[in-house]
Design a protein around this motif. Structure first.
Motif, PDB file in Angstrom:
ATOM      1  N   SER A  31      35.529  42.001  42.454  1.00  0.00           N
ATOM      2  CA  SER A  31      35.915  43.597  43.108  1.00  0.00           C
ATOM      3  C   SER A  31      37.778  43.590  43.227  1.00  0.00           C
ATOM      4  O   SER A  31      38.476  44.736  43.340  1.00  0.00           O
ATOM      5  N   LEU A  34      38.325  47.173  41.805  1.00  0.00           N
ATOM      6  CA  LEU A  34      37.839  47.940  41.939  1.00  0.00           C
ATOM      7  C   LEU A  34      39.812  49.572  42.763  1.00  0.00           C
ATOM      8  O   LEU A  34      40.239  48.674  43.072  1.00  0.00           O
ATOM      9  N   VAL A  52      34.773  52.459  40.743  1.00  0.00           N
ATOM     10  CA  VAL A  52      35.113  53.211  41.623  1.00  0.00           C
ATOM     11  C   VAL A  52      33.752  52.247  42.845  1.00  0.00           C
ATOM     12  O   VAL A  52      33.651  52.398  43.880  1.00  0.00           O
ATOM     13  N   SER A  53      33.188  51.277  42.238  1.00  0.00           N
ATOM     14  CA  SER A  53      31.617  50.537  42.731  1.00  0.00           C
ATOM     15  C   SER A  53      31.257  49.265  42.564  1.00  0.00           C
ATOM     16  O   SER A  53      31.562  48.952  41.209  1.00  0.00           O
ATOM     17  N   VAL A  54      31.384  47.946  43.185  1.00  0.00           N
ATOM     18  CA  VAL A  54      30.596  47.366  42.946  1.00  0.00           C
ATOM     19  C   VAL A  54      29.725  46.754  43.680  1.00  0.00           C
ATOM     20  O   VAL A  54      29.040  46.992  44.431  1.00  0.00           O
ATOM     21  N   ALA A  55      27.968  46.371  42.060  1.00  0.00           N
ATOM     22  CA  ALA A  55      26.540  46.220  43.552  1.00  0.00           C
ATOM     23  C   ALA A  55      26.550  44.960  43.043  1.00  0.00           C
ATOM     24  O   ALA A  55      27.251  43.941  41.742  1.00  0.00           O
ATOM     25  N   THR A  64      30.479  49.979  38.806  1.00  0.00           N
ATOM     26  CA  THR A  64      29.887  52.088  38.103  1.00  0.00           C
ATOM     27  C   THR A  64      31.714  52.383  37.781  1.00  0.00           C
ATOM     28  O   THR A  64      32.371  52.338  38.971  1.00  0.00           O
ATOM     29  N   ARG A  66      34.032  55.762  37.115  1.00  0.00           N
ATOM     30  CA  ARG A  66      34.340  57.766  36.988  1.00  0.00           C
ATOM     31  C   ARG A  66      35.693  57.436  35.893  1.00  0.00           C
ATOM     32  O   ARG A  66      36.480  57.221  35.704  1.00  0.00           O
ATOM     33  N   THR A  74      27.920  53.817  34.573  1.00  0.00           N
ATOM     34  CA  THR A  74      26.646  52.376  35.610  1.00  0.00           C
ATOM     35  C   THR A  74      26.042  51.522  35.353  1.00  0.00           C
ATOM     36  O   THR A  74      26.156  51.519  33.273  1.00  0.00           O
TER      37      THR A  74
END
Length: 85
Positions: A31, A34, A52-55, A64, A66, A74
């Motif tokens: 996190s 980000l 741009v994202s964390v899963a 992910t 960009r 990804t």
């Protein structure tokens, strides 16, 4: 034998707590990335992009990115991050 079972149970409990701590640390690290630009090692070579994202997959963070050209990369793991810019 009871002492051995008690020791085994305590060892398992400690392992569970360490797993929880490791997962929390990975989540925090992911996190924190980000919005940051990173360089990641991918099968196609090193790629640079903004996170741009964390899963999470099985408790492990997947990022992910960009790129400057607008492409999305990804399924990047923390271990693939070589440089944080």
């Amino acid at each position: 034998q009871i002492a051995q079972l008690t020791n085994l149970a305590q060892t398992q409990e400690l392992n569970d707590k360490l797993d929880t701590l490791s997962t929390a640390q990975s989540a925090s690290q992911a996190s924190d990335l980000l919005g940051r630009s990173v360089q990641a090692a991918t099968p196609g070579g090193d790629r640079v992009g903004a996170v741009v994202s964390v899963a999470f997959e099985s408790g492990s963070p997947r990022l992910t990115l960009r790129t400057e050209t607008g492409d999305f990369i990804t399924d990047i793991t923390l271990g693939q991050i070589a440089i944080i810019r």
